[in-house]
Design a protein around this motif. Sequence first.
Motif, short mmCIF file in Angstrom:
data_model
loop_
_atom_site.label_atom_id
_atom_site.label_comp_id
_atom_site.label_asym_id
_atom_site.label_seq_id
_atom_site.Cartn_x
_atom_site.Cartn_y
_atom_site.Cartn_z
N MET A 68 0.91 -1.18 0.19
CA MET A 68 0.16 -0.09 -0.09
C MET A 68 0.82 1.30 0.00
SD MET A 68 -2.73 1.58 2.84
CE MET A 68 -3.75 -0.25 2.96
N ASN A 69 0.54 2.14 -0.83
CA ASN A 69 1.01 3.33 -0.75
C ASN A 69 0.67 4.31 -0.04
OD1 ASN A 69 2.98 2.51 -2.99
ND2 ASN A 69 1.39 3.12 -4.55
N ASN A 70 1.43 5.31 0.51
CA ASN A 70 0.99 6.15 1.48
C ASN A 70 1.14 7.51 0.97
OD1 ASN A 70 0.11 4.57 4.00
ND2 ASN A 70 2.20 3.75 3.66
N LEU A 71 0.31 8.64 1.44
CA LEU A 71 0.37 10.09 0.88
C LEU A 71 -0.15 10.94 1.84
CD1 LEU A 71 1.18 12.09 -1.36
CD2 LEU A 71 -1.34 11.57 -2.03
N ASP A 72 0.44 11.89 2.49
CA ASP A 72 0.06 12.79 3.52
C ASP A 72 -0.20 14.22 2.73
OD1 ASP A 72 -0.08 14.52 5.61
OD2 ASP A 72 1.37 13.70 6.68
N VAL A 73 -1.29 14.84 2.61
CA VAL A 73 -1.61 15.92 2.19
C VAL A 73 -2.14 16.93 3.18
CG1 VAL A 73 -2.12 14.98 -0.21
CG2 VAL A 73 -4.01 15.33 1.28
N ARG A 74 -1.90 16.65 4.45
CA ARG A 74 -2.57 17.65 5.39
C ARG A 74 -1.71 18.94 5.36
NH1 ARG A 74 -1.51 13.50 10.45
NH2 ARG A 74 0.31 13.24 9.02
N GLY A 75 -2.55 19.91 5.56
CA GLY A 75 -1.94 21.30 5.49
C GLY A 75 -1.97 21.92 4.04
N MET A 76 -2.18 21.32 3.20
CA MET A 76 -2.14 21.78 1.82
C MET A 76 -3.40 22.37 1.20
SD MET A 76 -0.20 18.50 -0.45
CE MET A 76 1.27 17.93 -0.03
N ALA A 77 -3.04 23.39 0.87
CA ALA A 77 -4.15 24.35 0.12
C ALA A 77 -4.84 23.85 -1.18
CB ALA A 77 -3.77 25.77 -0.07
N ALA B 136 -2.48 0.09 -7.15
CA ALA B 136 -2.32 -0.54 -5.74
C ALA B 136 -3.21 0.32 -4.99
CB ALA B 136 -0.69 -0.41 -5.51
N GLU B 137 -3.27 -0.08 -3.66
CA GLU B 137 -3.98 0.67 -2.56
C GLU B 137 -3.07 2.09 -2.47
OE1 GLU B 137 -6.69 -2.28 0.13
OE2 GLU B 137 -4.90 -1.27 0.76
N LEU B 138 -3.99 3.18 -2.06
CA LEU B 138 -3.31 4.35 -1.57
C LEU B 138 -4.00 4.78 -0.47
CD1 LEU B 138 -1.69 6.76 -2.21
CD2 LEU B 138 -3.55 7.82 -3.40
N ARG B 139 -3.19 5.20 0.63
CA ARG B 139 -3.82 5.58 1.98
C ARG B 139 -3.46 6.89 2.00
NH1 ARG B 139 -5.53 4.15 6.95
NH2 ARG B 139 -4.80 5.43 8.70
N VAL B 140 -4.33 7.92 2.15
CA VAL B 140 -4.06 9.39 2.09
C VAL B 140 -4.53 9.81 3.43
CG1 VAL B 140 -4.66 11.61 0.95
CG2 VAL B 140 -4.82 9.22 -0.31
N LEU B 141 -3.73 10.75 4.00
CA LEU B 141 -3.96 11.58 5.46
C LEU B 141 -4.38 12.93 4.74
CD1 LEU B 141 -0.97 10.33 7.50
CD2 LEU B 141 -3.41 9.33 7.45
N LEU B 142 -5.49 13.35 5.41
CA LEU B 142 -5.86 14.79 5.03
C LEU B 142 -6.73 15.33 5.99
CD1 LEU B 142 -8.67 14.14 2.22
CD2 LEU B 142 -7.90 12.29 3.60
N ASP B 143 -6.84 16.74 5.57
CA ASP B 143 -7.73 17.56 6.67
C ASP B 143 -9.14 17.40 6.44
OD1 ASP B 143 -5.37 18.62 7.85
OD2 ASP B 143 -5.34 19.90 6.03
#
Length: 197
Positions: free
Chosen positions: A1-10, A28-35
């Motif tokens: 699984m791929n991970n991506l953090d987009v927290r704090g992005m406008a 592939a699965e993608l896990r995204v952290l977001l606001d």
Amino acid sequence: MNNLDVRGMACPLPVVQVKRALEAAQGAELRVLLDDGAPRENVKRFAQGRGYRVQEEQLEGGFAFTITGPGTPTAREAAPAAAVAAGPTVMLIGSDRMGDGPEDLGRLLMKNFIMTLLDLSELPDRIFFVNTGVLLAVEGSEVVETLNELGNRGVEVLSCGICLDFFKKKESLAAGGVTNMFTIAETMLNARLVLRP
């Protein structure tokens, strides 16, 4: 699984980053952290609109999405140029006034223009409101009822989230939904016709 953090992005960076990550992931699965708020809504709409499944998990201070599925290509990717010509009719309203004359006259003209749309046999598929145009879709606007009626007739009424935030009017949105610049730009590029009153 791929991970991506987009927290704090406008806006529109969370959607752009997710798009790139999904293309690179090749299924592939993608896990995204977001606001929460606009990033959560926009990324979810973007992924689901392309055929992906989105599993949502609330975290302290935000959300995590697990995005799975094959996805589907956008209209521009999937169709030849001739098919793009059959795309949606889009109206972009960038002001709460029409024309360059006196402000009161400009507001009256814009109000009359929007109300006149109900009397036409052919309607746009989508109306995007940007800049001061978003003020037409919030509480207190004289055309909110008209915009909701257009929505009932199948017109997608969408206001720019950054613009609503700028004017501190997001909680006052009374017609349609919130969108982002990525969706606006992509829709305009795939449109059969873009109109600006």
